[in-house]
Design an enzyme around this catalytic site. Structure first.
Site, short mmCIF file in Angstrom:
data_model
loop_
_atom_site.label_atom_id
_atom_site.label_comp_id
_atom_site.label_asym_id
_atom_site.label_seq_id
_atom_site.Cartn_x
_atom_site.Cartn_y
_atom_site.Cartn_z
N ASP A 125 0.47 -0.92 -0.23
CA ASP A 125 0.16 -0.08 -0.03
C ASP A 125 1.10 1.57 -0.33
OD1 ASP A 125 -2.57 1.45 0.39
OD2 ASP A 125 -1.47 2.26 2.28
N SER A 126 0.46 2.41 -0.49
CA SER A 126 1.08 3.28 -0.44
C SER A 126 1.34 4.07 1.02
CB SER A 126 0.11 4.92 -0.64
OG SER A 126 -1.30 4.71 0.26
N CYS A 188 -4.32 -1.39 -1.78
CA CYS A 188 -4.32 0.32 -2.29
C CYS A 188 -5.43 0.68 -3.62
CB CYS A 188 -2.88 0.74 -2.16
SG CYS A 188 -3.18 2.65 -2.46
N GLU A 268 -4.61 8.13 9.72
CA GLU A 268 -3.63 8.53 10.18
C GLU A 268 -3.75 8.82 11.77
OE1 GLU A 268 -0.60 8.39 7.67
OE2 GLU A 268 -1.66 6.97 6.39
N CYS A 300 -11.35 2.58 0.02
CA CYS A 300 -9.53 3.52 0.15
C CYS A 300 -9.47 1.87 1.54
CB CYS A 300 -9.35 4.46 0.31
SG CYS A 300 -8.30 4.85 1.64
N HIS A 302 -7.79 2.42 4.17
CA HIS A 302 -8.22 3.06 5.32
C HIS A 302 -9.61 3.46 6.05
CE1 HIS A 302 -3.68 5.41 4.40
NE2 HIS A 302 -4.00 5.44 5.72
N1 DGL Z 1 -4.69 3.27 1.27
C1 DGL Z 1 -5.11 4.43 0.02
C2 DGL Z 1 -6.20 3.36 -0.66
O1 DGL Z 1 -7.08 2.51 -0.67
C3 DGL Z 1 -5.16 5.73 -0.07
C4 DGL Z 1 -4.00 6.28 1.00
C5 DGL Z 1 -2.96 7.60 -0.35
O2 DGL Z 1 -3.81 8.58 -0.74
O3 DGL Z 1 -2.37 7.04 -0.37
O4 DGL Z 1 -6.48 4.43 -1.94
#
Ligand code: DGL
Length: 381
Positions: A125-126, A188, A268, A300, A302
């Site tokens: 993931d990012s 991600c 976060e 997402c 998150h």
């Molecule tokens: N976790 C990333 C996603 O699922 C989002 C976080 C980011 O913007 O890097 O898109």
């Protein structure tokens, strides 16, 4: 293949034979990997040789960690050998009296057959968001080894261009393939939306699963009235990836999307039940709730952390958590390819980040609801 300057091998008994160059790496990629604290606990149970031990560390080697291993080995073994394949030996090695830099050869007959099922699943993931997928994988597939990469130095991806995301994704995929993974999970949505094809090309025969494919399938099967809401980062929503994936399965469904750029930073920050987060969520959901959606995809990784709050703000709407559906898909693909890990070993979880491991640890442990023992910082690119 692991570059030699990133590989350290520690052999507590003199008679462990190590090959040189590529042969060595091939041989030892088949030996269970140990690092840090986990070493002492796992030593007896997983030692592949009856009368000798070997320790292999992959990844970028830190002085502190090597020193830890050396002290451990010196306390419990007759002799300690380090075989170095680093271009530049670390200082303490030349000073330590028991240490040798001799290299040995592993006879053909002693090679351990590669067991594909024991290889780890690579998840990336990012940043920390993909840990929601890791948590779902740990629950659904409790015997699988997992290696995770979070690009914490370059998060967020959600506001970056396609080219940049593709370039970063390529670096991550190459790193994970070097870790000998048996499957790759794009945890991600942003990467899956704009770089999914590139990742699949790079992965070759290694199966690639992603959160969008799994989430779209689950949403298409969940909706009763055919109106599906999707929330995600600006890049994910702008890519239309969910709408396309759902249309491919169920063209009769209507998809309404909403970019929610502020939610990643709020998660976060740990503001999972904070009033500011509630108001932000309310504001974002208002237009898509007005479209009479009965299903909402958390597009997402998150957002599963905000599930209780989202459920309160979107009452009567079914939430689709792509982390859970992705774990189900991974289980199905591994079973189909006979790659499920046999249920005997304690799983090995390794986490790599590109920046500030301490912050990642604090947030990550909240995501995973368990301590992260093996966490390392590396730089890519
Ligand atoms: N976790 C990333 C996603 O699922 C989002 C976080 C980011 O913007 O890097 O898109």
């Amino acid at each position: 293949m692991i570059p030699f300057n990133q590989l350290a091998i520690l052999t507590p008994y003199a008679d462990l034979f190590l090959g040189t160059s590529e042969k060595l790496v091939t041989s030892f990629s088949e030996v269970p990997l140990f690092a840090g604290k986990k070493l002492s606990g796992s030593l007896k149970a997983t030692n592949p040789y009856p009368d000798q031990c070997c320790f292999v560390m992959q990844g970028h080697v830190e002085n502190r960690r090597i020193w830890y291993l050396y002290r451990f080995a010196a306390n419990c073994c007759r002799r300690v050998f380090f075989a170095w394949f680093a271009r530049k030996p670390l200082n303490f090695v030349s000073e330590a009296s028991k240490v040798s830099d001799k290299r040995f050869r592993l006879p053909e007959t002693e090679r351990i057959p590669m067991n594909n099922a024991q290889k780890p699943i690579g998840v990336f993931d990012s940043g920390v968001g993909g840990l929601t997928v890791v948590r779902a994988l740990m629950q659904r597939l409790p015997h699988e080894n997992i290696v995770y990469f979070g690009d914490t130095a370059r998060v967020p991806y959600g506001v970056k261009s396609r080219n940049t995301i593709e370039c970063f994704s390529e670096q991550i995929v190459r790193f994970l393939l070097e870790q000998n993974v048996k499957a790759l999970v794009i945890a991600c949505n942003t990467i899956a939306a704009v770089a999914g094809q590139k990742v699949r090309r790079l992965a070759g025969d290694v199966p690639v699963l992603d959160v969008i494919a799994a989430g779209a399938k689950a949403a298409a099967n969940t909706t009763q009235n055919g109106v599906i809401g999707v929330i995600g980062t600006s890049t994910t929503v702008g890519s239309n990836a969910y709408a396309r994936a759902i249309a491919a399965i169920a063209p009769q469904h209507r998809v309404v999307s909403q970019a929610c750029s502020l939610l990643v930073p709020l998660v976060e920050e740990g503001w999972l039940q904070h009033e500011v987060t509630r108001l932000t969520v309310r504001e974002y959901l208002q237009p898509i709730l007005a479209e009479n959606i009965d299903t909402l995809v958390l597009g997402c990784t998150h957002y599963p952390l905000l599930k209780p709050l989202l459920a309160e703000e979107a009452q009567g709407v079914t939430l689709v958590d792509s982390a859970i559906t992705t774990a189900e898909e991974v289980a199905a693909v591994l079973a189909e390819r006979h790659l499920l890990h046999p249920a005997t070993d304690t799983p090995d979880y390794r986490f790599f980040v590109s920046d500030i491991p301490l912050r990642f640890r604090a947030i990550g442990e909240r995501f995973l609801n368990r301590p992260m023992e093996q966490l390392e910082m590396i730089s890519l690119g």
